[in-house]
Scaffold this motif. Structure first.
Motif, PDB file in Angstrom:
ATOM      1  N   ALA A 199      55.327  19.439   1.011  1.00  0.00           N
ATOM      2  CA  ALA A 199      55.278  19.730   2.443  1.00  0.00           C
ATOM      3  C   ALA A 199      54.504  21.023   2.703  1.00  0.00           C
ATOM      4  O   ALA A 199      53.736  21.125   3.659  1.00  0.00           O
ATOM      5  CB  ALA A 199      56.689  19.831   3.008  1.00  0.00           C
ATOM      6  N   ALA A 200      54.689  22.009   1.833  1.00  0.00           N
ATOM      7  CA  ALA A 200      53.995  23.277   2.001  1.00  0.00           C
ATOM      8  C   ALA A 200      52.490  23.104   1.839  1.00  0.00           C
ATOM      9  O   ALA A 200      51.701  23.700   2.571  1.00  0.00           O
ATOM     10  CB  ALA A 200      54.522  24.296   0.992  1.00  0.00           C
ATOM     11  N   VAL A 201      52.086  22.301   0.854  1.00  0.00           N
ATOM     12  CA  VAL A 201      50.662  22.044   0.630  1.00  0.00           C
ATOM     13  C   VAL A 201      50.048  21.338   1.832  1.00  0.00           C
ATOM     14  O   VAL A 201      48.975  21.716   2.325  1.00  0.00           O
ATOM     15  CB  VAL A 201      50.449  21.213  -0.652  1.00  0.00           C
ATOM     16  CG1 VAL A 201      48.996  20.759  -0.758  1.00  0.00           C
ATOM     17  CG2 VAL A 201      50.830  22.030  -1.884  1.00  0.00           C
ATOM     18  N   LEU A 202      50.727  20.307   2.335  1.00  0.00           N
ATOM     19  CA  LEU A 202      50.224  19.585   3.502  1.00  0.00           C
ATOM     20  C   LEU A 202      50.126  20.509   4.710  1.00  0.00           C
ATOM     21  O   LEU A 202      49.161  20.455   5.468  1.00  0.00           O
ATOM     22  CB  LEU A 202      51.133  18.394   3.820  1.00  0.00           C
ATOM     23  CG  LEU A 202      51.075  17.214   2.850  1.00  0.00           C
ATOM     24  CD1 LEU A 202      52.126  16.174   3.218  1.00  0.00           C
ATOM     25  CD2 LEU A 202      49.692  16.586   2.850  1.00  0.00           C
ATOM     26  N   HIS A 203      51.137  21.340   4.887  1.00  0.00           N
ATOM     27  CA  HIS A 203      51.122  22.283   6.005  1.00  0.00           C
ATOM     28  C   HIS A 203      49.914  23.213   5.894  1.00  0.00           C
ATOM     29  O   HIS A 203      49.229  23.481   6.891  1.00  0.00           O
ATOM     30  CB  HIS A 203      52.415  23.094   6.016  1.00  0.00           C
ATOM     31  CG  HIS A 203      52.464  24.145   7.085  1.00  0.00           C
ATOM     32  ND1 HIS A 203      52.719  23.844   8.404  1.00  0.00           N
ATOM     33  CD2 HIS A 203      52.271  25.496   7.037  1.00  0.00           C
ATOM     34  CE1 HIS A 203      52.685  24.950   9.133  1.00  0.00           C
ATOM     35  NE2 HIS A 203      52.418  25.969   8.323  1.00  0.00           N
ATOM     36  N   GLY A 204      49.646  23.677   4.684  1.00  0.00           N
ATOM     37  CA  GLY A 204      48.513  24.569   4.486  1.00  0.00           C
ATOM     38  C   GLY A 204      47.181  23.895   4.765  1.00  0.00           C
ATOM     39  O   GLY A 204      46.306  24.483   5.417  1.00  0.00           O
ATOM     40  N   ILE A 205      47.030  22.665   4.292  1.00  0.00           N
ATOM     41  CA  ILE A 205      45.780  21.934   4.523  1.00  0.00           C
ATOM     42  C   ILE A 205      45.575  21.695   6.013  1.00  0.00           C
ATOM     43  O   ILE A 205      44.476  21.869   6.546  1.00  0.00           O
ATOM     44  CB  ILE A 205      45.782  20.605   3.745  1.00  0.00           C
ATOM     45  CG1 ILE A 205      45.769  20.880   2.243  1.00  0.00           C
ATOM     46  CG2 ILE A 205      44.581  19.745   4.141  1.00  0.00           C
ATOM     47  CD1 ILE A 205      45.933  19.635   1.397  1.00  0.00           C
ATOM     48  N   ASN A 206      46.641  21.293   6.691  1.00  0.00           N
ATOM     49  CA  ASN A 206      46.551  21.076   8.136  1.00  0.00           C
ATOM     50  C   ASN A 206      46.127  22.347   8.855  1.00  0.00           C
ATOM     51  O   ASN A 206      45.271  22.327   9.748  1.00  0.00           O
ATOM     52  CB  ASN A 206      47.893  20.590   8.680  1.00  0.00           C
ATOM     53  CG  ASN A 206      48.080  19.089   8.568  1.00  0.00           C
ATOM     54  OD1 ASN A 206      47.509  18.325   9.338  1.00  0.00           O
ATOM     55  ND2 ASN A 206      48.868  18.656   7.601  1.00  0.00           N
TER      56      ASN A 206
ATOM     57  N   LEU B 101      48.746   7.853   6.328  1.00  0.00           N
ATOM     58  CA  LEU B 101      47.923   8.894   5.721  1.00  0.00           C
ATOM     59  C   LEU B 101      47.365   9.836   6.787  1.00  0.00           C
ATOM     60  O   LEU B 101      47.388  11.060   6.623  1.00  0.00           O
ATOM     61  CB  LEU B 101      46.778   8.267   4.924  1.00  0.00           C
ATOM     62  CG  LEU B 101      45.866   9.256   4.179  1.00  0.00           C
ATOM     63  CD1 LEU B 101      46.677  10.109   3.207  1.00  0.00           C
ATOM     64  CD2 LEU B 101      44.757   8.517   3.441  1.00  0.00           C
ATOM     65  N   HIS B 102      46.860   9.266   7.880  1.00  0.00           N
ATOM     66  CA  HIS B 102      46.422  10.119   8.989  1.00  0.00           C
ATOM     67  C   HIS B 102      47.560  11.042   9.424  1.00  0.00           C
ATOM     68  O   HIS B 102      47.349  12.224   9.715  1.00  0.00           O
ATOM     69  CB  HIS B 102      46.002   9.276  10.194  1.00  0.00           C
ATOM     70  CG  HIS B 102      44.706   8.553  10.042  1.00  0.00           C
ATOM     71  ND1 HIS B 102      44.615   7.338   9.422  1.00  0.00           N
ATOM     72  CD2 HIS B 102      43.445   8.862  10.455  1.00  0.00           C
ATOM     73  CE1 HIS B 102      43.349   6.918   9.456  1.00  0.00           C
ATOM     74  NE2 HIS B 102      42.618   7.831  10.064  1.00  0.00           N
ATOM     75  N   CYS B 103      48.768  10.480   9.482  1.00  0.00           N
ATOM     76  CA  CYS B 103      49.901  11.241  10.000  1.00  0.00           C
ATOM     77  C   CYS B 103      50.305  12.375   9.064  1.00  0.00           C
ATOM     78  O   CYS B 103      50.842  13.388   9.508  1.00  0.00           O
ATOM     79  CB  CYS B 103      51.084  10.313  10.263  1.00  0.00           C
ATOM     80  SG  CYS B 103      52.320  11.035  11.364  1.00  0.00           S
ATOM     81  N   ALA B 104      50.055  12.210   7.763  1.00  0.00           N
ATOM     82  CA  ALA B 104      50.320  13.310   6.841  1.00  0.00           C
ATOM     83  C   ALA B 104      49.443  14.510   7.178  1.00  0.00           C
ATOM     84  O   ALA B 104      49.825  15.660   6.957  1.00  0.00           O
ATOM     85  CB  ALA B 104      50.082  12.860   5.406  1.00  0.00           C
ATOM     86  N   PHE B 105      48.264  14.238   7.734  1.00  0.00           N
ATOM     87  CA  PHE B 105      47.330  15.283   8.144  1.00  0.00           C
ATOM     88  C   PHE B 105      47.174  15.221   9.664  1.00  0.00           C
ATOM     89  O   PHE B 105      46.073  15.097  10.194  1.00  0.00           O
ATOM     90  CB  PHE B 105      45.988  15.092   7.432  1.00  0.00           C
ATOM     91  CG  PHE B 105      46.105  15.138   5.928  1.00  0.00           C
ATOM     92  CD1 PHE B 105      46.143  16.348   5.259  1.00  0.00           C
ATOM     93  CD2 PHE B 105      46.212  13.968   5.196  1.00  0.00           C
ATOM     94  CE1 PHE B 105      46.262  16.385   3.880  1.00  0.00           C
ATOM     95  CE2 PHE B 105      46.339  14.004   3.814  1.00  0.00           C
ATOM     96  CZ  PHE B 105      46.365  15.220   3.150  1.00  0.00           C
ATOM     97  N   TYR B 106      48.317  15.317  10.352  1.00  0.00           N
ATOM     98  CA  TYR B 106      48.384  15.046  11.783  1.00  0.00           C
ATOM     99  C   TYR B 106      47.579  16.009  12.630  1.00  0.00           C
ATOM    100  O   TYR B 106      47.255  15.712  13.782  1.00  0.00           O
ATOM    101  CB  TYR B 106      49.847  15.059  12.242  1.00  0.00           C
ATOM    102  CG  TYR B 106      50.527  16.397  12.069  1.00  0.00           C
ATOM    103  CD1 TYR B 106      50.625  17.299  13.124  1.00  0.00           C
ATOM    104  CD2 TYR B 106      51.075  16.774  10.847  1.00  0.00           C
ATOM    105  CE1 TYR B 106      51.247  18.526  12.966  1.00  0.00           C
ATOM    106  CE2 TYR B 106      51.698  18.000  10.678  1.00  0.00           C
ATOM    107  CZ  TYR B 106      51.780  18.862  11.732  1.00  0.00           C
ATOM    108  OH  TYR B 106      52.387  20.085  11.566  1.00  0.00           O
ATOM    109  N   ARG B 107      47.231  17.176  12.096  1.00  0.00           N
ATOM    110  CA  ARG B 107      46.428  18.124  12.875  1.00  0.00           C
ATOM    111  C   ARG B 107      44.929  17.890  12.702  1.00  0.00           C
ATOM    112  O   ARG B 107      44.124  18.496  13.413  1.00  0.00           O
ATOM    113  CB  ARG B 107      46.781  19.560  12.474  1.00  0.00           C
ATOM    114  CG  ARG B 107      48.212  19.960  12.828  1.00  0.00           C
ATOM    115  CD  ARG B 107      48.509  21.398  12.470  1.00  0.00           C
ATOM    116  NE  ARG B 107      47.759  22.345  13.298  1.00  0.00           N
ATOM    117  CZ  ARG B 107      47.894  23.664  13.215  1.00  0.00           C
ATOM    118  NH1 ARG B 107      48.752  24.189  12.347  1.00  0.00           N
ATOM    119  NH2 ARG B 107      47.188  24.458  13.995  1.00  0.00           N
TER     120      ARG B 107
END
Length: 277
Positions: A7-14, A68-74
């Protein structure tokens, strides 16, 4: 609270990519929404909306927000440009758990995308309750996603069923597809959902504008009856208030029993409204 590594990695990428997404979206021409209008599926919970969503993205040449789009929702436009076509080539699995689909390519309601612009509560909103900046940001984001895909984008997030005036203000090109299902079948399904997911006494899913009054009713049956009736009433009222007719209706029973002709009828209606799918 410790955030899981994933979750932290995804948050950072977003967070890192969102300025690039915003820049790309600002470069999108809004005229693309006229050529490829967005399509919104609306209806009460348990009306068959997920099945329609799955069938539309499987049978039609459209874009959509996958898991997959939703994982990178931003940054959904960036995801679409990178792997959107590959996602759509995957065969849709017609399996879901109360609206949640499986697999990276499964169509998603993606509440996190919408909650960037609109509040979680109250569910029922009118344009006066939403800032002009939010209205503009929604338009910019959908134009960017449409530009990235080159196709009409189909959305299914049932809270929008009681936010149609807000979407219509932001996206006058939008088309709204209402799913009609037998009232008693919807009621039984919602009651089962309340038993299985949140406990028999807990509210399930969309809260219409009269939610506070409905929640005070003495029986679950009264609450669910009022919920379904109120959501359909709010959709009907919103449809009549649209400046021009931008609506279509799908019959759940026909979609379930004879999907090919029902989808063909929907495709013809969408074509009439300017969405060549």
């Amino acid at each position: 609270m410790r955030i899981p590594v994933k979750a932290a990695v995804l948050h950072g990428i977003n967070a890192i990519l969102s300025p690039l997404e915003a820049l790309m979206n600002r470069g999108a021409r809004e005229s693309i929404l006229g050529r490829h209008p967005p399509v919104f599926i609306v209806g009460p919970p348990r009306s068959g909306s997920t099945l329609l969503y799955q069938m539309m993205v499987d049978a039609f040449d459209v874009a959509y927000l996958s898991n997959l789009h939703c994982a990178f929702y931003r940054v959904p436009s960036i995801v679409e440009r990178m792997i959107g076509t590959r996602v759509r080539r995957n065969k849709i699995r017609f399996v879901s758990d109360f609206g949640k689909t499986r697999g990276y390519h499964g169509p998603s309601e993606c509440g996190r995308f919408w909650y960037r612009y609109l509040p979680r509560f109250p569910h029922a909103l009118t344009p006066e309750l939403v800032s002009a900046a939010a209205i503009g940001s929604i338009r910019e984001a959908i134009a960017g996603l449409t530009s990235a895909s080159g196709k009409s984008v189909v959305f299914k997030n049932l809270v929008i069923s009681v936010r149609i005036p807000v979407i219509a203000q932001s996206l006058p090109e939008a088309i709204f597809v209402r799913v009609d299902r037998d009232f008693s079948e919807i009621k039984r399904s919602i009651l089962r959902a309340r038993d299985q997911i949140q406990g028999a006494e807990s509210w399930f899913s969309v809260r219409p504008s009269n939610y506070t009054e409905l929640a005070k009713l003495s029986t679950r049956d009264e609450q669910v009856t009022g919920q379904v009736a109120s959501i359909y009433d709010e959709i009907a009222r919103a449809f009549t208030e649209l400046p021009v007719d931008r609506t279509a209706i799908v019959r759940y029973t026909s979609l379930r029993d004879t999907p090919a002709p029902e989808l063909a009828r929907l495709r013809e209606r969408l074509s009439q409204l300017g969405a060549e799918v």
